[in-house]
Design a protein around this motif. Structure first.
Motif, PDB file in Angstrom:
ATOM      1  N   HIS A   1       1.809  -1.829  -4.745  1.00 26.58           N
ATOM      2  CA  HIS A   1       0.492  -0.673  -4.820  1.00 26.58           C
ATOM      3  C   HIS A   1      -0.441  -1.407  -3.811  1.00 26.58           C
ATOM      4  O   HIS A   1      -1.092   0.259  -3.142  1.00 26.58           O
ATOM      5  CB  HIS A   1       0.056  -0.815  -5.932  1.00 26.58           C
ATOM      6  N   SER A   2      -0.076  -1.752  -2.852  1.00 25.44           N
ATOM      7  CA  SER A   2      -1.207  -2.431  -2.399  1.00 25.44           C
ATOM      8  C   SER A   2      -0.666  -1.421  -0.347  1.00 25.44           C
ATOM      9  O   SER A   2       0.368  -1.751  -0.370  1.00 25.44           O
ATOM     10  CB  SER A   2      -1.797  -3.679  -2.331  1.00 25.44           C
ATOM     11  N   ARG A   3      -1.460  -1.274   0.233  1.00 20.45           N
ATOM     12  CA  ARG A   3      -1.488  -0.423   1.683  1.00 20.45           C
ATOM     13  C   ARG A   3      -1.253  -1.658   2.216  1.00 20.45           C
ATOM     14  O   ARG A   3      -0.439  -1.822   3.119  1.00 20.45           O
ATOM     15  CB  ARG A   3      -2.802   0.029   1.968  1.00 20.45           C
ATOM     16  N   LEU A   4      -1.199  -2.813   1.719  1.00 16.56           N
ATOM     17  CA  LEU A   4      -1.492  -4.438   3.080  1.00 16.56           C
ATOM     18  C   LEU A   4       0.077  -4.604   2.837  1.00 16.56           C
ATOM     19  O   LEU A   4       0.867  -6.242   3.520  1.00 16.56           O
ATOM     20  CB  LEU A   4      -1.658  -5.420   2.261  1.00 16.56           C
ATOM     21  N   GLN A   5       1.354  -4.122   1.761  1.00 16.90           N
ATOM     22  CA  GLN A   5       1.953  -4.720   1.636  1.00 16.90           C
ATOM     23  C   GLN A   5       3.467  -4.029   2.203  1.00 16.90           C
ATOM     24  O   GLN A   5       4.445  -4.714   1.536  1.00 16.90           O
ATOM     25  CB  GLN A   5       2.538  -4.790  -0.623  1.00 16.90           C
TER      26      GLN A   5
ATOM     27  N   ALA B   1      -2.505 -10.861  11.145  1.00 16.14           N
ATOM     28  CA  ALA B   1      -3.436 -11.320  10.965  1.00 16.14           C
ATOM     29  C   ALA B   1      -5.207 -10.598  11.282  1.00 16.14           C
ATOM     30  O   ALA B   1      -5.555 -10.744  10.094  1.00 16.14           O
ATOM     31  CB  ALA B   1      -3.021 -13.080  12.249  1.00 16.14           C
ATOM     32  N   ALA B   2      -4.963  -9.349  12.085  1.00 16.77           N
ATOM     33  CA  ALA B   2      -4.988  -8.763  12.891  1.00 16.77           C
ATOM     34  C   ALA B   2      -5.932  -7.839  11.590  1.00 16.77           C
ATOM     35  O   ALA B   2      -7.667  -8.503  11.076  1.00 16.77           O
ATOM     36  CB  ALA B   2      -5.258  -7.829  13.728  1.00 16.77           C
ATOM     37  N   VAL B   3      -5.062  -7.924  10.536  1.00 19.16           N
ATOM     38  CA  VAL B   3      -5.475  -6.639   9.671  1.00 19.16           C
ATOM     39  C   VAL B   3      -5.932  -7.070   8.214  1.00 19.16           C
ATOM     40  O   VAL B   3      -7.084  -7.135   7.931  1.00 19.16           O
ATOM     41  CB  VAL B   3      -4.415  -5.975   9.150  1.00 19.16           C
ATOM     42  N   TRP B   4      -5.711  -8.738   7.909  1.00 18.50           N
ATOM     43  CA  TRP B   4      -6.366  -8.767   7.163  1.00 18.50           C
ATOM     44  C   TRP B   4      -7.844  -9.557   7.381  1.00 18.50           C
ATOM     45  O   TRP B   4      -8.963 -10.231   6.779  1.00 18.50           O
ATOM     46  CB  TRP B   4      -4.898 -10.679   6.638  1.00 18.50           C
ATOM     47  N   SER B   5      -8.065 -10.084   8.883  1.00 20.32           N
ATOM     48  CA  SER B   5      -9.223 -10.508   9.058  1.00 20.32           C
ATOM     49  C   SER B   5     -10.571  -9.403   9.251  1.00 20.32           C
ATOM     50  O   SER B   5     -11.178  -9.912   8.710  1.00 20.32           O
ATOM     51  CB  SER B   5      -9.570 -10.934  10.813  1.00 20.32           C
ATOM     52  N   ARG B   6      -9.344  -8.148   9.409  1.00 30.09           N
ATOM     53  CA  ARG B   6     -10.419  -6.368   9.396  1.00 30.09           C
ATOM     54  C   ARG B   6     -11.196  -7.089   7.518  1.00 30.09           C
ATOM     55  O   ARG B   6     -11.942  -6.100   7.656  1.00 30.09           O
ATOM     56  CB  ARG B   6     -10.419  -5.750   9.793  1.00 30.09           C
ATOM     57  N   ALA B   7      -9.896  -7.049   6.882  1.00 26.12           N
ATOM     58  CA  ALA B   7     -10.181  -7.130   5.504  1.00 26.12           C
ATOM     59  C   ALA B   7     -11.055  -8.040   5.015  1.00 26.12           C
ATOM     60  O   ALA B   7     -11.949  -7.729   4.296  1.00 26.12           O
ATOM     61  CB  ALA B   7      -8.882  -7.244   5.322  1.00 26.12           C
TER      62      ALA B   7
END
Length: 250
Positions: free
Chosen positions: A174-178, A186-192
């Motif tokens: 369900h999550s867009r991060l999946q 790592a950059a997306v998670w840092s922004r998240a």
């Protein structure tokens, strides 16, 4: 925190932080109350596959128009956040309309409610892939204590590595991060994480600026036992669950 006769809880955190698990644990302590609170995932059908969930949420939107005032303003503002493409914009707008419709349904719930995908999560999702940074100034009015009276935000704080591990182990996607290999980005998670922290800071700053309003932010450790955390949240909110048949051992 002061006692509140009706729980109006919105849970917020990174995907995989444990916010839905914690919301369900709180609901398990409150479901025997009269009247019981509404567990919002049942209205948004979070456990349904996408092919069924999307039409069900569209029905929720159509039945609840025009939506709660605060979420209606938020939906318009979210829709104005630039996105990289029409697909991202459609997802962001749909999420915002779902939240507005959900709170319209919950506004007069006599037993209160527990929401795991609410206003904060919609704002967070809108900025996650947006080409513009999150701006606290543009959201202070909407997130001010007077805009959502009686609502308490439970912000679940969980290390990114734990969130990634939990999402990777999930069967549901369900999550867009999946998707799209973002779990290892790592950059997306840092922004998240930066957006999550900024939203929490905006909430806390708003509460501090309104001495007459009660505190409305609870920080919860997403790695802690959810049942124990649920007991602590409800005790912090108002002492003990009202008229509950459950007995929590000392």
């Amino acid at each position: 925190m002061p006692r509140d006769p009706v729980p109006r809880l919105e849970f917020f955190g990174l995907p995989g932080s444990g916010k839905t698990t914690l919301a369900r644990a709180c609901w398990n302590l409150l479901e025997r109350e009269e009247p019981p609170p509404v567990f919002a995932p049942r209205l948004t059908h979070d456990d349904w596959p996408g092919a069924r969930r999307t039409p069900a949420r569209l029905g929720l939107i159509l039945r609840a128009l025009p939506g709660a005032p605060t979420e209606r303003r938020a939906a318009r503002r979210i829709a104005a956040i630039p996105q990289h493409g029409p697909r991202d914009r459609a997802k962001v707008v749909f999420n915002a309309l779902t939240v507005a419709a959900l709170y319209r349904r919950l506004r007069n719930a006599p037993g209160g409610y527990l929401v795991d995908q609410g206003l904060l999560q919609a704002i967070w999702s809108a900025y996650l892939r947006a080409p513009v940074p999150f701006s606290p100034e543009s959201w202070r009015e909407i997130l001010a204590p007077g805009a959502t009276p009686g609502r308490t935000y439970v912000c679940v704080v969980t290390p990114v590595r734990t969130c990634v591990r939990r999402l990777d182990a999930r069967f549901e996607r369900h999550s867009r991060l999946q998707s799209g290999g973002l779990l290892e980005d790592a950059a997306v998670w840092s922004r998240a994480e930066a957006i999550r922290a900024a939203l929490v800071e905006t909430l806390i700053a708003g509460s501090s600026a309104s001495p007459a309003a009660p505190p409305r932010v609870i920080l919860a450790d997403g790695t802690y036992d959810p049942e124990s955390s649920a007991v602590r949240i409800l005790m912090a909110l108002r002492g003990t669950p009202r008229r509950s048949r459950l007995r929590v051992p000392a």
